[in-house]
Design a protein around this motif. Sequence first.
Motif, PDB file in Angstrom:
ATOM      1  N   ASN A  97       0.833  -1.213   0.000  1.00 52.74           N
ATOM      2  CA  ASN A  97       0.000   0.000   0.000  1.00 52.74           C
ATOM      3  C   ASN A  97       0.862   1.255   0.000  1.00 52.74           C
ATOM      4  N   THR A  98       1.936   1.230   0.776  1.00 52.38           N
ATOM      5  CA  THR A  98       2.846   2.376   0.828  1.00 52.38           C
ATOM      6  C   THR A  98       3.503   2.605  -0.523  1.00 52.38           C
ATOM      7  N   LEU A  99       3.936   1.552  -1.186  1.00 56.70           N
ATOM      8  CA  LEU A  99       4.554   1.714  -2.499  1.00 56.70           C
ATOM      9  C   LEU A  99       3.563   2.276  -3.511  1.00 56.70           C
ATOM     10  N   ASP A 100       2.311   1.860  -3.434  1.00 56.26           N
ATOM     11  CA  ASP A 100       1.290   2.453  -4.309  1.00 56.26           C
ATOM     12  C   ASP A 100       1.119   3.940  -4.018  1.00 56.26           C
ATOM     13  N   LYS A 101       1.160   4.305  -2.742  1.00 51.77           N
ATOM     14  CA  LYS A 101       1.052   5.718  -2.360  1.00 51.77           C
ATOM     15  C   LYS A 101       2.238   6.516  -2.901  1.00 51.77           C
ATOM     16  N   VAL A 102       3.440   5.978  -2.715  1.00 54.43           N
ATOM     17  CA  VAL A 102       4.654   6.679  -3.133  1.00 54.43           C
ATOM     18  C   VAL A 102       4.661   6.901  -4.645  1.00 54.43           C
ATOM     19  N   LYS A 103       4.150   5.926  -5.403  1.00 58.72           N
ATOM     20  CA  LYS A 103       4.111   6.067  -6.866  1.00 58.72           C
ATOM     21  C   LYS A 103       3.322   7.292  -7.311  1.00 58.72           C
ATOM     22  N   ASN A 104       2.377   7.728  -6.496  1.00 57.64           N
ATOM     23  CA  ASN A 104       1.508   8.846  -6.871  1.00 57.64           C
ATOM     24  C   ASN A 104       1.967  10.190  -6.307  1.00 57.64           C
ATOM     25  N   LEU A 105       3.089  10.199  -5.591  1.00 55.08           N
ATOM     26  CA  LEU A 105       3.602  11.459  -5.060  1.00 55.08           C
ATOM     27  C   LEU A 105       4.228  12.285  -6.181  1.00 55.08           C
ATOM     28  N   LYS A 106       4.075  13.584  -6.082  1.00 53.89           N
ATOM     29  CA  LYS A 106       4.690  14.508  -7.029  1.00 53.89           C
ATOM     30  C   LYS A 106       5.681  15.390  -6.275  1.00 53.89           C
ATOM     31  N   GLY A 107       6.915  15.356  -6.689  1.00 58.24           N
ATOM     32  CA  GLY A 107       7.924  16.149  -6.009  1.00 58.24           C
ATOM     33  C   GLY A 107       9.071  16.503  -6.929  1.00 58.24           C
ATOM     34  N   LYS A 108       9.945  17.351  -6.432  1.00 55.25           N
ATOM     35  CA  LYS A 108      11.133  17.747  -7.193  1.00 55.25           C
ATOM     36  C   LYS A 108      12.184  16.648  -7.171  1.00 55.25           C
ATOM     37  N   LEU A 109      12.330  15.992  -6.004  1.00 53.31           N
ATOM     38  CA  LEU A 109      13.343  14.954  -5.851  1.00 53.31           C
ATOM     39  C   LEU A 109      12.916  14.010  -4.736  1.00 53.31           C
ATOM     40  N   PHE A 110      13.171  12.709  -4.951  1.00 58.21           N
ATOM     41  CA  PHE A 110      12.872  11.684  -3.957  1.00 58.21           C
ATOM     42  C   PHE A 110      14.180  11.065  -3.483  1.00 58.21           C
TER      43      PHE A 110
ATOM     44  N   ASP B 140       8.009   0.331  -8.741  1.00 60.70           N
ATOM     45  CA  ASP B 140       7.545  -0.849  -9.477  1.00 60.70           C
ATOM     46  C   ASP B 140       8.512  -2.016  -9.318  1.00 60.70           C
ATOM     47  N   ILE B 141       9.795  -1.743  -9.294  1.00 61.38           N
ATOM     48  CA  ILE B 141      10.777  -2.813  -9.093  1.00 61.38           C
ATOM     49  C   ILE B 141      10.584  -3.454  -7.722  1.00 61.38           C
ATOM     50  N   ASN B 142      10.354  -2.642  -6.703  1.00 61.55           N
ATOM     51  CA  ASN B 142      10.130  -3.171  -5.358  1.00 61.55           C
ATOM     52  C   ASN B 142       8.828  -3.969  -5.282  1.00 61.55           C
ATOM     53  N   ILE B 143       7.774  -3.471  -5.910  1.00 61.41           N
ATOM     54  CA  ILE B 143       6.493  -4.191  -5.931  1.00 61.41           C
ATOM     55  C   ILE B 143       6.661  -5.545  -6.627  1.00 61.41           C
ATOM     56  N   ASN B 144       7.315  -5.542  -7.774  1.00 57.00           N
ATOM     57  CA  ASN B 144       7.496  -6.783  -8.523  1.00 57.00           C
ATOM     58  C   ASN B 144       8.283  -7.815  -7.731  1.00 57.00           C
ATOM     59  N   LYS B 145       9.289  -7.373  -6.984  1.00 56.28           N
ATOM     60  CA  LYS B 145      10.070  -8.311  -6.187  1.00 56.28           C
ATOM     61  C   LYS B 145       9.217  -8.930  -5.077  1.00 56.28           C
ATOM     62  N   VAL B 146       8.381  -8.130  -4.423  1.00 52.49           N
ATOM     63  CA  VAL B 146       7.490  -8.671  -3.393  1.00 52.49           C
ATOM     64  C   VAL B 146       6.559  -9.716  -4.003  1.00 52.49           C
ATOM     65  N   GLU B 147       6.015  -9.420  -5.157  1.00 55.16           N
ATOM     66  CA  GLU B 147       5.107 -10.368  -5.815  1.00 55.16           C
ATOM     67  C   GLU B 147       5.839 -11.646  -6.212  1.00 55.16           C
ATOM     68  N   ASP B 148       7.080 -11.533  -6.672  1.00 53.75           N
ATOM     69  CA  ASP B 148       7.872 -12.715  -7.016  1.00 53.75           C
ATOM     70  C   ASP B 148       8.110 -13.591  -5.782  1.00 53.75           C
ATOM     71  N   ILE B 149       8.431 -12.951  -4.654  1.00 51.72           N
ATOM     72  CA  ILE B 149       8.679 -13.705  -3.417  1.00 51.72           C
ATOM     73  C   ILE B 149       7.408 -14.409  -2.960  1.00 51.72           C
TER      74      ILE B 149
END
Length: 293
Positions: free
Chosen positions: A186-199, A215-224
Amino acid sequence: MYELVQVGEKTYYINCPAKIGIYKINDKDVCLIDSGNDKDAGRKINKLLNENEWSLKLIINTHSNGDHIGGNNFLQKKWNCEIISTPIENTFTSYPILEPSFLYGGYPCKELRNKFLMATASNTTGDVDNNLPKGLEYINLPGHFFQMIGIRTDDNIYFLGDCLFGENIINKYHLSFIYDVKEYLNTLDKVKNLKGKLFIPSHADTYEDITYLADININKVEDICCKICEFCEDNLIFEEILQRIFSFYNLKMDFNQYVLIGSTVRSFLSYLHDEGKIDIEFIDNKLIWKTIE
């Protein structure tokens, strides 16, 4: 290492193993976002503060893992600064024995009472709800740890703590520590929608667009998740699942990794069980995890 990088009018970070934020409250006073992994990190931060003629007023901890609070004690003694975070993270920071105890599931033996898992205690003085300086706001980023937060400065810079990890780390280690898999996603989905100058993640490069890394982090969780379900087709006890995880990902087990990856695998098992993908059964006084057909 420990290079100071300016990324906004008032916002800086220290490039080190767990990136540390610096925000200028005014021309003289600054606050830190995390403090590094130990007393040596505190000394290096203190040297940068003195070189820039800054006065440290506050440390904001994104969460209470040892590599984010390890410099607290040294810096608080030097500057008598405030230290704040969320309530559960404050408790772990004040009583660091809680982390290895939680990870191990009992009193931690001497091999686990180390600076990596148990920082020196520091005196937390308040929570982020009422004590953030003007120009800063926090966002809840649970999942990696209990009440982890990120910090956004008014330069539109985001410090993201450990809510996601660098591609190099994922490719090498595959599993990063996760307390709550559902909240992590859920946090990764939230972070994907943040708009900022730099993360600025603590353990990754900086990004102007964080979507790719999320997306790379989400995909790894799904693979595990898929791999654990595959293992559980053989109706295994926990230790057998853990052994297969280490062997499949070519990880080397030591006591630190046993509790960190072990706790993470338990979190994956809880998530998959709650999602109805694996079931449990007690057979011959053993807890068996098995994939649901």
